[in-house]
Design a protein around this motif. Structure first.
Motif, PDB file in Angstrom:
ATOM      1  N   UNK A 170       0.832  -1.210   0.000  1.00  0.00           N
ATOM      2  CA  UNK A 170       0.000   0.000   0.000  1.00  0.00           C
ATOM      3  C   UNK A 170       0.864   1.257   0.000  1.00  0.00           C
ATOM      4  N   UNK A 171       1.934   1.229   0.771  1.00  0.00           N
ATOM      5  CA  UNK A 171       2.842   2.374   0.822  1.00  0.00           C
ATOM      6  C   UNK A 171       3.517   2.591  -0.521  1.00  0.00           C
ATOM      7  N   UNK A 172       3.974   1.492  -1.123  1.00  0.00           N
ATOM      8  CA  UNK A 172       4.627   1.594  -2.432  1.00  0.00           C
ATOM      9  C   UNK A 172       3.645   2.112  -3.481  1.00  0.00           C
ATOM     10  N   UNK A 173       2.412   1.583  -3.484  1.00  0.00           N
ATOM     11  CA  UNK A 173       1.416   2.007  -4.460  1.00  0.00           C
ATOM     12  C   UNK A 173       1.065   3.484  -4.303  1.00  0.00           C
ATOM     13  N   UNK A 174       1.011   3.939  -3.050  1.00  0.00           N
ATOM     14  CA  UNK A 174       0.709   5.352  -2.812  1.00  0.00           C
ATOM     15  C   UNK A 174       1.788   6.253  -3.384  1.00  0.00           C
ATOM     16  N   UNK A 175       3.039   5.809  -3.309  1.00  0.00           N
ATOM     17  CA  UNK A 175       4.137   6.604  -3.860  1.00  0.00           C
ATOM     18  C   UNK A 175       4.206   6.513  -5.386  1.00  0.00           C
ATOM     19  N   UNK A 176       3.881   5.336  -5.924  1.00  0.00           N
ATOM     20  CA  UNK A 176       3.907   5.159  -7.375  1.00  0.00           C
ATOM     21  C   UNK A 176       2.766   5.900  -8.054  1.00  0.00           C
ATOM     22  N   UNK A 177       1.591   5.912  -7.394  1.00  0.00           N
ATOM     23  CA  UNK A 177       0.373   6.448  -8.017  1.00  0.00           C
ATOM     24  C   UNK A 177      -0.257   7.494  -7.098  1.00  0.00           C
ATOM     25  N   UNK A 178       0.312   8.686  -7.017  1.00  0.00           N
ATOM     26  CA  UNK A 178      -0.225   9.717  -6.125  1.00  0.00           C
ATOM     27  C   UNK A 178      -1.650  10.132  -6.475  1.00  0.00           C
ATOM     28  N   UNK A 179      -2.069   9.865  -7.710  1.00  0.00           N
ATOM     29  CA  UNK A 179      -3.433  10.191  -8.113  1.00  0.00           C
ATOM     30  C   UNK A 179      -4.447   9.127  -7.765  1.00  0.00           C
ATOM     31  N   UNK A 180      -3.990   8.042  -7.128  1.00  0.00           N
ATOM     32  CA  UNK A 180      -4.895   6.968  -6.741  1.00  0.00           C
ATOM     33  C   UNK A 180      -4.779   5.753  -7.643  1.00  0.00           C
ATOM     34  N   UNK A 181      -5.378   4.655  -7.197  1.00  0.00           N
ATOM     35  CA  UNK A 181      -5.331   3.405  -7.956  1.00  0.00           C
ATOM     36  C   UNK A 181      -6.492   2.515  -7.535  1.00  0.00           C
ATOM     37  N   UNK A 206      -5.482  -1.369 -11.493  1.00  0.00           N
ATOM     38  CA  UNK A 206      -4.965  -0.439 -12.490  1.00  0.00           C
ATOM     39  C   UNK A 206      -4.732   0.917 -11.840  1.00  0.00           C
ATOM     40  N   UNK A 207      -4.038   1.779 -12.564  1.00  0.00           N
ATOM     41  CA  UNK A 207      -3.739   3.118 -12.079  1.00  0.00           C
ATOM     42  C   UNK A 207      -3.431   4.010 -13.272  1.00  0.00           C
ATOM     43  N   UNK A 208      -3.372   5.301 -13.017  1.00  0.00           N
ATOM     44  CA  UNK A 208      -3.001   6.269 -14.041  1.00  0.00           C
ATOM     45  C   UNK A 208      -1.548   6.691 -13.828  1.00  0.00           C
ATOM     46  N   UNK A 209      -0.770   6.642 -14.894  1.00  0.00           N
ATOM     47  CA  UNK A 209       0.625   7.085 -14.842  1.00  0.00           C
ATOM     48  C   UNK A 209       0.819   8.120 -15.943  1.00  0.00           C
ATOM     49  N   UNK A 210       1.075   9.336 -15.532  1.00  0.00           N
ATOM     50  CA  UNK A 210       1.241  10.437 -16.479  1.00  0.00           C
ATOM     51  C   UNK A 210       0.020  10.557 -17.385  1.00  0.00           C
TER      52      UNK A 210
END
Length: 239
Positions: A5-16, A28-32
């Motif tokens: 969860x911590x890693x995902x929060x840092x990878x995807x600050x816009x949510x996932x 899934x998540x949004x990246x750029x």
């Protein structure tokens, strides 16, 4: 231990939309501003037939339903599950199937990025992050294909000798720094994980450059020359 969860929060600050079910991660998540499929494992879980199939299914679903969508594999595993049941059911075939699905995704134009955020051992690593388009790790990650005690039993080389060799030769030594030298890792992420992922997706190559990276970094000197010699049919001799 670094929780996902911590890693995902840092990878995807816009949510996932990543969820966990029996140590299997998917979502899934949004990246750029672009969608990325995410699969992975957590809690050092061993890769048995169930998780191998779940990961393979998630990759194939992405290939079928979202052509070209990048895939991020979050790696945290103690390796292949060592149970009589899994061996009798042919765990090697399940692991091979997972590896083939990763390869298929790459051939179909999906950029596959592996990220070792905690632990990566043996077959669980080989058939996921290690055969992605590019693989990265966090500085505190634990990476090894085989521990030195097990290597000593298999090779019949004394553990003390292997420990000595590991000081200078990354082939014998665990840790992200040694896998970086050998070309198994493209980089070690420390700091802005979201930015690092954006750059990794932008920089990913279609081909496999691990042997060339290992040669350039001085950690794997013969793999690339031997492969080139086999390709052109010439002789190769150590310098």
């Amino acid at each position: 231990m670094m929780d996902w969860q911590n890693v995902a929060a840092q990878l995807f600050p816009g949510g996932h939309t990543i969820t966990e079910a029996d140590n299997f991660l998917s979502g899934s998540a949004q990246v750029d501003g672009k969608p990325v499929a995410v699969i992975g494992t957590t809690d050092h879980t061993p890769i048995g037939i169930e998780i191998a199939l779940a990961q393979a299914q998630a990759i194939l679903k992405t290939v079928c339903e979202h052509p070209g969508r990048p895939i991020l594999i979050l790696v945290d595993t103690q390796g292949q599950r060592l149970r009589h049941r899994d061996e009798m059911l042919g765990i090697n075939s399940y692991m091979a199937h997972l590896g083939k699905c990763v390869d298929l995704a790459r051939r179909k134009g999906h950029t596959v990025i592996g990220l070792v955020y905690d632990q990566a051992l043996s077959g669980g690593f080989i058939t996921s992050g290690l055969i992605a388009s590019a693989c990265y790790a966090l500085p505190e990650a634990t990476i090894r294909v085989m521990g030195l005690p097990a290597m000593a039993r298999i090779t019949k080389v004394p553990e003390e000798r292997l420990t000595e060799l590991a000081k200078d030769n990354p082939v014998f030594a665990p840790g992200p720094e040694n896998y970086l030298r050998m070309g198994g890792l493209h980089g070690i992420w420390d700091g802005d994980l979201a930015g690092e992922l954006i750059r990794a997706l932008a920089d990913a190559k279609a081909g496999d450059e691990r042997m060339a990276l290992g040669l350039a970094r001085g950690g794997r000197l013969m793999a690339h020359p031997v492969a080139q010699a086999v390709r052109v049919g010439s002789d190769v001799r150590p310098a």
